[in-house]
Design a protein around this motif. Structure first.
Motif, PDB file in Angstrom:
ATOM      1  N   ALA A 179       0.817  -1.214   0.000  1.00 56.39           N
ATOM      2  CA  ALA A 179       0.000   0.000   0.000  1.00 56.39           C
ATOM      3  C   ALA A 179       0.854   1.269   0.000  1.00 56.39           C
ATOM      4  O   ALA A 179       0.310   2.381  -0.083  1.00 56.39           O
ATOM      5  CB  ALA A 179      -0.923   0.004   1.209  1.00 56.39           C
ATOM      6  N   GLY A 180       2.168   1.118   0.109  1.00 56.97           N
ATOM      7  CA  GLY A 180       3.046   2.281   0.062  1.00 56.97           C
ATOM      8  C   GLY A 180       3.023   3.125   1.318  1.00 56.97           C
ATOM      9  O   GLY A 180       3.253   4.340   1.252  1.00 56.97           O
ATOM     10  N   ILE A 181       2.768   2.506   2.463  1.00 55.06           N
ATOM     11  CA  ILE A 181       2.679   3.266   3.715  1.00 55.06           C
ATOM     12  C   ILE A 181       3.962   4.053   3.979  1.00 55.06           C
ATOM     13  O   ILE A 181       3.924   5.182   4.478  1.00 55.06           O
ATOM     14  CB  ILE A 181       2.384   2.324   4.898  1.00 55.06           C
ATOM     15  CG1 ILE A 181       1.022   1.632   4.707  1.00 55.06           C
ATOM     16  CG2 ILE A 181       2.441   3.064   6.231  1.00 55.06           C
ATOM     17  CD1 ILE A 181      -0.153   2.560   4.695  1.00 55.06           C
ATOM     18  N   ILE A 182       5.138   3.475   3.648  1.00 44.68           N
ATOM     19  CA  ILE A 182       6.396   4.217   3.806  1.00 44.68           C
ATOM     20  C   ILE A 182       7.037   4.500   2.445  1.00 44.68           C
ATOM     21  O   ILE A 182       8.236   4.775   2.347  1.00 44.68           O
ATOM     22  CB  ILE A 182       7.377   3.472   4.728  1.00 44.68           C
ATOM     23  CG1 ILE A 182       7.731   2.087   4.180  1.00 44.68           C
ATOM     24  CG2 ILE A 182       6.827   3.376   6.144  1.00 44.68           C
ATOM     25  CD1 ILE A 182       8.873   1.408   4.943  1.00 44.68           C
ATOM     26  N   GLY A 183       6.225   4.417   1.404  1.00 49.77           N
ATOM     27  CA  GLY A 183       6.720   4.689   0.062  1.00 49.77           C
ATOM     28  C   GLY A 183       7.434   3.493  -0.536  1.00 49.77           C
ATOM     29  O   GLY A 183       7.523   2.422   0.074  1.00 49.77           O
ATOM     30  N   PRO A 184       7.960   3.613  -1.750  1.00 49.63           N
ATOM     31  CA  PRO A 184       8.714   2.525  -2.368  1.00 49.63           C
ATOM     32  C   PRO A 184       9.897   2.116  -1.483  1.00 49.63           C
ATOM     33  O   PRO A 184      10.611   2.970  -0.957  1.00 49.63           O
ATOM     34  CB  PRO A 184       9.194   3.144  -3.688  1.00 49.63           C
ATOM     35  CG  PRO A 184       8.238   4.253  -3.965  1.00 49.63           C
ATOM     36  CD  PRO A 184       7.841   4.795  -2.629  1.00 49.63           C
ATOM     37  N   LEU A 330      14.070  -4.223   9.372  1.00 49.65           N
ATOM     38  CA  LEU A 330      13.919  -2.781   9.252  1.00 49.65           C
ATOM     39  C   LEU A 330      13.735  -2.466   7.776  1.00 49.65           C
ATOM     40  O   LEU A 330      14.581  -2.824   6.951  1.00 49.65           O
ATOM     41  CB  LEU A 330      15.162  -2.071   9.790  1.00 49.65           C
ATOM     42  CG  LEU A 330      15.282  -0.563   9.491  1.00 49.65           C
ATOM     43  CD1 LEU A 330      14.207   0.223  10.247  1.00 49.65           C
ATOM     44  CD2 LEU A 330      16.686  -0.065   9.856  1.00 49.65           C
ATOM     45  N   TRP A 331      12.603  -1.828   7.442  1.00 47.45           N
ATOM     46  CA  TRP A 331      12.342  -1.426   6.061  1.00 47.45           C
ATOM     47  C   TRP A 331      12.563   0.083   5.935  1.00 47.45           C
ATOM     48  O   TRP A 331      12.072   0.861   6.764  1.00 47.45           O
ATOM     49  CB  TRP A 331      10.911  -1.750   5.644  1.00 47.45           C
ATOM     50  CG  TRP A 331      10.626  -3.202   5.493  1.00 47.45           C
ATOM     51  CD1 TRP A 331      10.794  -3.983   4.378  1.00 47.45           C
ATOM     52  CD2 TRP A 331      10.063  -4.069   6.492  1.00 47.45           C
ATOM     53  NE1 TRP A 331      10.389  -5.271   4.622  1.00 47.45           N
ATOM     54  CE2 TRP A 331       9.937  -5.361   5.916  1.00 47.45           C
ATOM     55  CE3 TRP A 331       9.664  -3.897   7.815  1.00 47.45           C
ATOM     56  CZ2 TRP A 331       9.431  -6.450   6.604  1.00 47.45           C
ATOM     57  CZ3 TRP A 331       9.168  -4.981   8.513  1.00 47.45           C
ATOM     58  CH2 TRP A 331       9.049  -6.238   7.902  1.00 47.45           C
ATOM     59  N   ILE A 332      13.244   0.491   4.877  1.00 49.20           N
ATOM     60  CA  ILE A 332      13.500   1.903   4.623  1.00 49.20           C
ATOM     61  C   ILE A 332      12.865   2.266   3.284  1.00 49.20           C
ATOM     62  O   ILE A 332      13.232   1.718   2.236  1.00 49.20           O
ATOM     63  CB  ILE A 332      15.011   2.197   4.592  1.00 49.20           C
ATOM     64  CG1 ILE A 332      15.636   1.829   5.944  1.00 49.20           C
ATOM     65  CG2 ILE A 332      15.272   3.663   4.252  1.00 49.20           C
ATOM     66  CD1 ILE A 332      17.142   1.968   5.983  1.00 49.20           C
ATOM     67  N   GLY A 333      11.898   3.163   3.335  1.00 46.09           N
ATOM     68  CA  GLY A 333      11.212   3.602   2.128  1.00 46.09           C
ATOM     69  C   GLY A 333      11.458   5.071   1.862  1.00 46.09           C
ATOM     70  O   GLY A 333      12.074   5.777   2.669  1.00 46.09           O
ATOM     71  N   ASP A 334      10.950   5.544   0.759  1.00 42.33           N
ATOM     72  CA  ASP A 334      11.115   6.951   0.399  1.00 42.33           C
ATOM     73  C   ASP A 334      10.395   7.889   1.366  1.00 42.33           C
ATOM     74  O   ASP A 334      10.759   9.055   1.504  1.00 42.33           O
ATOM     75  CB  ASP A 334      10.576   7.199  -1.017  1.00 42.33           C
ATOM     76  CG  ASP A 334      11.554   6.749  -2.091  1.00 42.33           C
ATOM     77  OD1 ASP A 334      12.729   6.474  -1.740  1.00 42.33           O
ATOM     78  OD2 ASP A 334      11.149   6.671  -3.268  1.00 42.33           O
ATOM     79  N   LYS A 335       9.357   7.379   2.035  1.00 41.72           N
ATOM     80  CA  LYS A 335       8.531   8.233   2.885  1.00 41.72           C
ATOM     81  C   LYS A 335       8.639   7.910   4.367  1.00 41.72           C
ATOM     82  O   LYS A 335       7.921   8.510   5.174  1.00 41.72           O
ATOM     83  CB  LYS A 335       7.061   8.120   2.464  1.00 41.72           C
ATOM     84  CG  LYS A 335       6.781   8.539   1.029  1.00 41.72           C
ATOM     85  CD  LYS A 335       5.320   8.339   0.691  1.00 41.72           C
ATOM     86  CE  LYS A 335       5.014   8.714  -0.754  1.00 41.72           C
ATOM     87  NZ  LYS A 335       3.578   8.469  -1.097  1.00 41.72           N
TER      88      LYS A 335
END
Length: 444
Positions: A179-184, A330-335
């Motif tokens: 769903a893109g909660i933290i972006g790509p 730990l996930w790191i997204g664009d957002k």
């Protein structure tokens, strides 16, 4: 034998032909009729390959989920006797090949050392039996491909034992990432406290084989070596000939949500930072994967840490919060960023972001509340004919990613991976690790 022979007649007339020279002949059953589905009201009769430890846990859980354990096998008679307590009605065997001959067994659970997984699993499927196999699915990448091929061909219901696949936490994680909660997603950092057994050590001296153990059958396809108590019943995990180390033990659990959510596929390359003696896996490692852009997602970097190593602590993580000791991601997204313990629901960081968090729409079916949902999902698949979420087509790919980390350890340098052709492009001699050689008399 024609493919339209009934399952019962097939089992009656050909089961004893499966064993040639004391070893499973895998070619003979490839064109046999697939196993029939059970009706919803029928009880699934299960045979256990392995009797204690994780095998015992599986036995108890599958029984709670509604199966009937009718046969139990272990090459160690002492562990067989101990693990069978409470299941005295089940027949006992010392040789898993004999257990597979039994016509009243609908399905088997394979919970033995990693180097034997593919052999017992393929033999069972070629006899038309449904299979639940402990993680990792296989000991080598080639074996993972073969297991997936046979499962598809025989049309049996399968499940790998990474139980978190059935949990609310894992399924919510997948939905949040998609769903893109933290972006790509740009980076994934995964870790475990394993190994909790000896690794980074040399081969021990020979010891007498205990009377209760069939050491030759325990070795199976592995290179012959003298017995030592360090190998059996638990510390085999650290030895290259028998196990898949810390990554093999926990990778299928911890990497699973990312593999599912991002459809990771094959990496372009993998590299490992560690010291490796060739005999046992390292006492610590840091492994880096590079996955290419795919579908509508960007390229992804994934890191694996074990043996006490951990990712760099994100500045957004509050001082009173720690990395989960047993393992996590730990996930790191664009957002933004989110973090989780294995199979648990993730938390956005900093924690203050959870105040206004709204769950994304539910897109993945949840399993009914009750005992042992992961095992029940497999039993329900046997009855319905539908695939379980951790079926071998899915789990073979996840296992390959895990085993590629070990391949990088064995290469001692970055490996460029040609996934379609199952080949290391830049390092010679790696074929023996992709497809290992077996002891005389054993083959897949």
């Amino acid at each position: 034998m024609k493919s339209n022979v009934s399952r019962r007649r097939f089992m009656q007339t050909t089961a004893s032909a499966a064993f040639v020279g004391g070893v499973v002949n895998f070619a003979w059953a490839q064109e046999q009729k697939p196993a029939d589905s059970k009706s919803p009201g029928e009880t699934v009769s299960v045979g256990m390959i392995g009797a204690n430890g994780q095998a015992r846990a599986n036995m108890e859980r599958v029984a709670k989920a509604g199966a009937n354990v009718v046969a139990i096998c272990d090459v160690d008679s002492a562990r067989l006797a101990d693990g069978s307590k409470g299941f005295e009605q089940a027949r006992q065997y010392s040789d898993w090949r004999k257990l597979l001959e039994q016509k009243d067994i609908d399905a088997v659970i394979v919970a033995i050392p990693d180097h034997m997984h593919a052999f017992a699993t393929i033999a069972a499927m070629q006899l038309g039996k449904h299979v639940y196999c402990e993680k990792p699915l296989t000991h080598s990448i080639y074996e993972a491909r073969r297991v997936a091929e046979v499962a598809k061909k025989m049309n049996v219901r399968t499940q790998m034992g990474h139980n978190g696949n059935a949990t609310e936490g894992t399924r919510l994680t997948v939905e949040m990432i998609r769903a893109g909660i933290i972006g790509p997603i740009k980076e994934i950092h995964t870790w475990t406290n394993r190994p909790i057994w000896p690794q980074g050590i040399e081969r021990p001296a020979a010891e007498p084989v205990p009377r209760n153990l069939d050491w030759d059958l325990w070795l199976g396809p592995a290179p012959e070596r003298p017995y030592n108590h360090i190998y059996h019943p638990f510390n085999w995990r650290g030895w290259v000939d028998f196990g898949t180390g810390a990554l093999g033990d926990m990778g299928c659990h911890i990497i699973n949500a990312s593999y599912w959510a991002l459809n990771l596929g094959y990496p372009d390359w993998v590299e490992a930072g560690c010291w490796f003696n060739g005999e046992t896996y390292p006492d610590w490692s840091i492994i880096r994967y590079q996955f290419p852009a795919k579908d509508d997602r960007p390229a992804v970097k994934m890191f694996w840490y074990d043996g006490g190593k951990l990712p760099e602590r994100p500045k957004e993580l509050e001082a009173d919060r720690q990395f989960a000791l047993g393992g996590g991601t730990l996930w790191i997204g664009d957002k933004g960023k989110m973090i989780t313990a294995t199979s648990q629901a993730p938390r956005l960081i900093p924690e203050s972001k959870m105040k206004d968090f709204v769950k994304p729409p539910q897109t993945i079916e949840r399993l009914p509340v009750g005992p042992s949902p992961h095992h029940r999902e497999w039993l329900d698949a046997i009855k319905s004919g539908k695939e379980s979420s951790a079926n071998f087509q899915y789990s073979a790919g996840l296992t390959e990613i895990v085993l590629l980390g070990n391949l990088a350890i064995q290469a001692r340098k970055r490996i460029e991976w040609d996934g379609e052709n199952m080949r290391v492009k830049n390092v010679e001699g790696m074929e023996r690790f992709v497809k290992r050689e077996y002891r005389k008399g054993w083959s897949i």
